[in-house]
Scaffold this motif. Structure first.
Motif, PDB file in Angstrom:
ATOM      1  N   GLU A 106      -2.606 -10.781  -5.052  1.00  9.20           N
ATOM      2  CA  GLU A 106      -3.401  -9.622  -5.463  1.00  9.20           C
ATOM      3  C   GLU A 106      -2.615  -8.630  -6.315  1.00  9.20           C
ATOM      4  N   ASP A 107      -1.317  -8.856  -6.483  1.00 14.34           N
ATOM      5  CA  ASP A 107      -0.520  -8.035  -7.397  1.00 14.34           C
ATOM      6  C   ASP A 107      -0.651  -8.514  -8.843  1.00 14.34           C
ATOM      7  N   GLU A 117     -10.634  -1.732 -12.865  1.00 16.47           N
ATOM      8  CA  GLU A 117     -10.144  -0.537 -13.530  1.00 16.47           C
ATOM      9  C   GLU A 117      -8.618  -0.465 -13.414  1.00 16.47           C
ATOM     10  N   ARG A 118      -8.030   0.283 -14.333  1.00 17.16           N
ATOM     11  CA  ARG A 118      -6.594   0.514 -14.273  1.00 17.16           C
ATOM     12  C   ARG A 118      -6.284   1.344 -13.033  1.00 17.16           C
ATOM     13  N   GLU A 119      -5.296   0.898 -12.260  1.00 17.23           N
ATOM     14  CA  GLU A 119      -4.975   1.597 -11.034  1.00 17.23           C
ATOM     15  C   GLU A 119      -3.514   2.029 -10.991  1.00 17.23           C
ATOM     16  N   PHE A 120      -3.313   3.123 -10.315  1.00 19.60           N
ATOM     17  CA  PHE A 120      -1.976   3.681 -10.146  1.00 19.60           C
ATOM     18  C   PHE A 120      -1.139   2.789  -9.243  1.00 19.60           C
ATOM     19  N   VAL A 121       0.139   2.644  -9.602  1.00 20.66           N
ATOM     20  CA  VAL A 121       1.069   1.873  -8.783  1.00 20.66           C
ATOM     21  C   VAL A 121       2.171   2.770  -8.230  1.00 20.66           C
ATOM     22  N   ALA A 122       2.875   3.479  -9.118  1.00 20.53           N
ATOM     23  CA  ALA A 122       4.006   4.292  -8.676  1.00 20.53           C
ATOM     24  C   ALA A 122       4.348   5.297  -9.766  1.00 20.53           C
ATOM     25  N   ALA A 123       5.014   6.372  -9.375  1.00 22.45           N
ATOM     26  CA  ALA A 123       5.484   7.367 -10.325  1.00 22.45           C
ATOM     27  C   ALA A 123       6.781   7.968  -9.815  1.00 22.45           C
ATOM     28  N   ILE A 124       7.538   8.543 -10.761  1.00 28.11           N
ATOM     29  CA  ILE A 124       8.842   9.107 -10.416  1.00 28.11           C
ATOM     30  C   ILE A 124       9.036  10.412 -11.170  1.00 28.11           C
ATOM     31  N   SER A 129      -0.998   0.339  -1.469  1.00 28.49           N
ATOM     32  CA  SER A 129      -0.989  -1.127  -1.558  1.00 28.49           C
ATOM     33  C   SER A 129       0.391  -1.696  -1.887  1.00 28.49           C
ATOM     34  N   VAL A 130       1.289  -0.877  -2.411  1.00 27.45           N
ATOM     35  CA  VAL A 130       2.614  -1.379  -2.800  1.00 27.45           C
ATOM     36  C   VAL A 130       3.746  -0.708  -2.026  1.00 27.45           C
ATOM     37  N   LYS A 131       3.421   0.286  -1.223  1.00 24.14           N
ATOM     38  CA  LYS A 131       4.447   1.034  -0.497  1.00 24.14           C
ATOM     39  C   LYS A 131       5.237   0.092   0.402  1.00 24.14           C
ATOM     40  N   GLY A 132       6.552   0.210   0.326  1.00 20.10           N
ATOM     41  CA  GLY A 132       7.425  -0.650   1.114  1.00 20.10           C
ATOM     42  C   GLY A 132       7.793  -1.950   0.439  1.00 20.10           C
ATOM     43  N   ARG A 133       7.089  -2.287  -0.635  1.00 19.63           N
ATOM     44  CA  ARG A 133       7.387  -3.535  -1.370  1.00 19.63           C
ATOM     45  C   ARG A 133       7.925  -3.258  -2.770  1.00 19.63           C
TER      46      ARG A 133
END
Length: 127
Positions: free
Chosen positions: A89-90, A44-51, A63-67
């Motif tokens: 996995e990205d 499924e489509r998953e959230f990565v980041a928002a601003i 899963s992406v925090k700090g990278r």
């Protein structure tokens, strides 16, 4: 015609970096929350980041925090996603999206809350 156009995807080795860009046209997105999502094959489509509209606040998936770092340039109507320390996995198609109502903390992680979407850009991380 409202358009969001992503660019910057490609093939990179694990541990490498990429910067994605999302250029908006057809309307100004300077008042909108902008987000990045991704979708891997069979998932499924998953959230990565928002601003937030001002760029002063951000939200990340664990899963992406700090990278990964999301930032925007409202003068250019463009949002970016800097991706460092990439992992296999990205690997996914990455989409940018605009949420025209609600603030940064209102359903931001749900793709159904977003009104405009780009066509996506492929990111492949080899091991």
């Amino acid at each position: 015609q409202v358009q969001l156009v992503e660019s910057g995807g490609g093939l990179v080795q694990a541990g490498g970096s990429l910067r994605l860009s999302c250029a908006a046209s057809g309307r100004t997105f300077s008042s909108d929350v902008m987000g990045w999502f991704r979708q891997a094959p069979g998932k499924e489509r998953e959230f990565v980041a928002a601003i937030s509209w001002s760029g002063s606040s951000t939200v990340y998936a664990d899963s992406v925090k700090g990278r990964f770092t999301i930032f925007r340039d409202n003068a250019k109507n463009t949002v970016y996603l800097q991706m460092n320390s990439l992992k296999p996995e990205d690997t996914a198609v990455y989409y940018c999206a605009a949420k025209t109502s609600g603030g940064l903390y209102s359903r931001t992680r749900y793709y159904t809350a977003y009104d405009y979407w780009g066509q996506g850009t492929q990111v492949t991380v080899s091991s």
